[in-house]
Design an enzyme around this catalytic site. Sequence first.
Site, PDB file in Angstrom:
ATOM      1  N   HIS A 149       7.824-134.022   5.303  1.00 24.47           N
ATOM      2  CA  HIS A 149       6.730-133.091   4.957  1.00 24.47           C
ATOM      3  C   HIS A 149       7.261-131.719   4.573  1.00 24.47           C
ATOM      4  O   HIS A 149       6.494-130.825   4.230  1.00 24.47           O
ATOM      5  CB  HIS A 149       5.760-132.946   6.126  1.00 24.47           C
ATOM      6  N   GLN A 157       9.712-134.355  12.152  1.00 20.17           N
ATOM      7  CA  GLN A 157       8.652-134.120  11.166  1.00 20.17           C
ATOM      8  C   GLN A 157       7.612-133.080  11.640  1.00 20.17           C
ATOM      9  O   GLN A 157       7.087-132.325  10.842  1.00 20.17           O
ATOM     10  CB  GLN A 157       7.955-135.457  10.882  1.00 20.17           C
ATOM     11  N   GLU A 193       1.649-129.997   5.894  1.00 18.90           N
ATOM     12  CA  GLU A 193       0.512-130.019   6.826  1.00 18.90           C
ATOM     13  C   GLU A 193       0.097-128.634   7.282  1.00 18.90           C
ATOM     14  O   GLU A 193      -0.507-128.471   8.349  1.00 18.90           O
ATOM     15  CB  GLU A 193       0.843-130.917   8.029  1.00 18.90           C
ATOM     16  N   ASP A 225       6.498-135.108  16.641  1.00 16.48           N
ATOM     17  CA  ASP A 225       6.545-136.394  15.952  1.00 16.48           C
ATOM     18  C   ASP A 225       7.926-136.465  15.329  1.00 16.48           C
ATOM     19  O   ASP A 225       8.206-135.763  14.354  1.00 16.48           O
ATOM     20  CB  ASP A 225       5.445-136.491  14.885  1.00 16.48           C
ATOM     21  N   ASP A 294       3.236-144.639  16.410  1.00 18.96           N
ATOM     22  CA  ASP A 294       2.470-144.379  15.174  1.00 18.96           C
ATOM     23  C   ASP A 294       2.885-145.432  14.139  1.00 18.96           C
ATOM     24  O   ASP A 294       2.241-146.479  14.023  1.00 18.96           O
ATOM     25  CB  ASP A 294       2.725-142.951  14.686  1.00 18.96           C
ATOM     26  N   LYS A 319      -5.015-143.843  13.307  1.00 18.29           N
ATOM     27  CA  LYS A 319      -5.289-143.356  11.944  1.00 18.29           C
ATOM     28  C   LYS A 319      -6.098-144.439  11.229  1.00 18.29           C
ATOM     29  O   LYS A 319      -5.543-145.502  10.898  1.00 18.29           O
ATOM     30  CB  LYS A 319      -3.984-143.177  11.179  1.00 18.29           C
ATOM     31  N   HIS A 347      -5.140-137.218  11.432  1.00 16.47           N
ATOM     32  CA  HIS A 347      -5.260-137.068   9.980  1.00 16.47           C
ATOM     33  C   HIS A 347      -4.051-137.728   9.306  1.00 16.47           C
ATOM     34  O   HIS A 347      -3.203-138.306   9.997  1.00 16.47           O
ATOM     35  CB  HIS A 347      -5.305-135.567   9.647  1.00 16.47           C
ATOM     36  N   ARG A 348      -3.897-137.582   7.980  1.00 15.69           N
ATOM     37  CA  ARG A 348      -2.670-137.948   7.274  1.00 15.69           C
ATOM     38  C   ARG A 348      -2.113-136.689   6.611  1.00 15.69           C
ATOM     39  O   ARG A 348      -2.807-135.684   6.465  1.00 15.69           O
ATOM     40  CB  ARG A 348      -2.920-139.028   6.199  1.00 15.69           C
ATOM     41  N   SER A 349      -0.854-136.793   6.164  1.00 14.17           N
ATOM     42  CA  SER A 349      -0.253-135.593   5.570  1.00 14.17           C
ATOM     43  C   SER A 349      -0.877-135.244   4.221  1.00 14.17           C
ATOM     44  O   SER A 349      -0.859-134.089   3.806  1.00 14.17           O
ATOM     45  CB  SER A 349       1.259-135.759   5.456  1.00 14.17           C
TER      46      SER A 349
HETATM   47  C1  2PG Z   1       2.350-138.876  10.912  1.00  9.18           C
HETATM   48  C2  2PG Z   1       1.507-138.408   9.763  1.00  9.18           C
HETATM   49  C3  2PG Z   1       0.437-137.413  10.065  1.00  9.18           C
HETATM   50  P1  2PG Z   1       1.914-139.126   7.326  1.00  9.18           P
HETATM   51  O1  2PG Z   1       3.464-139.367  10.718  1.00  9.18           O
HETATM   52  O2  2PG Z   1       1.915-138.855  12.055  1.00  9.18           O
HETATM   53  O3  2PG Z   1       0.902-136.231  10.632  1.00  9.18           O
HETATM   54  O4  2PG Z   1       2.205-138.179   8.605  1.00  9.18           O
HETATM   55  O5  2PG Z   1       0.460-139.019   7.038  1.00  9.18           O
HETATM   56  O6  2PG Z   1       2.791-138.598   6.226  1.00  9.18           O
HETATM   57  O7  2PG Z   1       2.300-140.518   7.745  1.00  9.18           O
HETATM   58 MG    MG Z   2       3.667-139.947  12.922  1.00 10.06          MG
END
Ligand code: 2PG
Ligand code: MG
Length: 394
Positions: A149, A157, A193, A225, A294, A319, A347-349
């Site tokens: 990100h 991350q 983010e 994370d 995740d 998610k 949420h998502r990035s």
């Molecule tokens: C994560 C997400 C959200 P991404 O890894 O938890 O913060 O990132 O949506 O890029 O998977």
């Molecule tokens: Mg994650």
Amino acid sequence: MKLDRIEARNIPDTRGKPTVEVTLHADELSATASVPSGKSTGSHEAKELRDADGGVETAVANVTGEIAREIALRDFASADELDTFLIALDNTPDKSRLGANAILGVSIAAQRLFAQEAGVPLWKAIAERAKTAPGAPRLYVNVINGGVHADFRLPFQEYILVCEGKTSSALATARAAFEKLGAELGDVPMGDEGGYSPTFDTLEKPFELLAALVAEHSGTSIAIDAAANELRNGRGEYTLLGKDYTAAELTSIYGSIVERFPMHSIEDPFSEDATQDFARLTDALRGKCLVVGDDFTVTNPERIEAAREAGAITAVLIKPNQIGSVKEAIEAVQATHAAGWAAICSHRSGETDDTFISDFAYGVGAHGIKAGGLGQKQRLEKYERLLEIEKEAV
Ligand code: 2PG
Ligand code: MG
């Protein structure tokens, strides 16, 4: 409920990439939903349908074509019934035919319509559907962005300030801490983010900064994370700041971080199929720090059940777009709670203005909500929706 008109279109997400937005109409009622998109995605996620050029025209056409046609022929008694129908219509294990993005857009808009029809707030309709006790989640505010990100300016991350309590006081704390950190870091870029994205040459530095914020604000702690899928180097090891580590070495790094800093949770500490490594860390950190799946669990009730059998984690990130329907996201929360674990809704990035995840997190009484930093409108909106819910819920 008879859905008499379905529209879909593509809209840009926060990275400027197209994503799906759906509007459903039933008599006088209408509801719109848009679907977020991840960058550090797990390979076991439901499939987001993308055209060869990265667009979502096929997914949009699936909504306005096949899905609209099939739905027009029927009357649905509940949002659950509609989701069951959509899952069967797609008829693949990963929603790769119609697209998880197409199906989830319809699923969320339908949940909104059924809440409107019942005359209850969205979070309440979700609580009734999930049979959960609603309540305010902890805010997981991603104050420092790294990994994919933020062009790997930092290895992990997300460096997150966890703020507990009523949303109004938790958000006030997060704002004060975010501003203070910004003043300290000076002119640094923002990550995907809406968090700061500095560079440091030690692994500890971001933890030291966050620990100073925690010392100033009661009811706060640190989460990360690691998104370790993205740290793999192809040799069965992980690379952080140019140095290679085995899973065992990474385990002791996490152990010493938890000893030294006020940690609340560590997400995806290892790659998505490293079940035994997850289980060893979970044992080592039991009672001290949550271990969150995740990419490891991808909001999939079956993978959560397998993780439970292995004793691999103590919390699950939820998610909806990883699994592709509200129904299955609720089942993932139920599987998480059945294991005695914490559910953290996320949420998502790549985000949109849609604040469904806030109602979802409140409705299922989630342990936390992860909605990014405070430096981007689409992240703030999620926290602000929780403020509205706080007023609706009295
Ligand atoms: C994560 C997400 C959200 P991404 O890894 O938890 O913060 O990132 O949506 O890029 O998977
Ligand atoms: Mg994650």
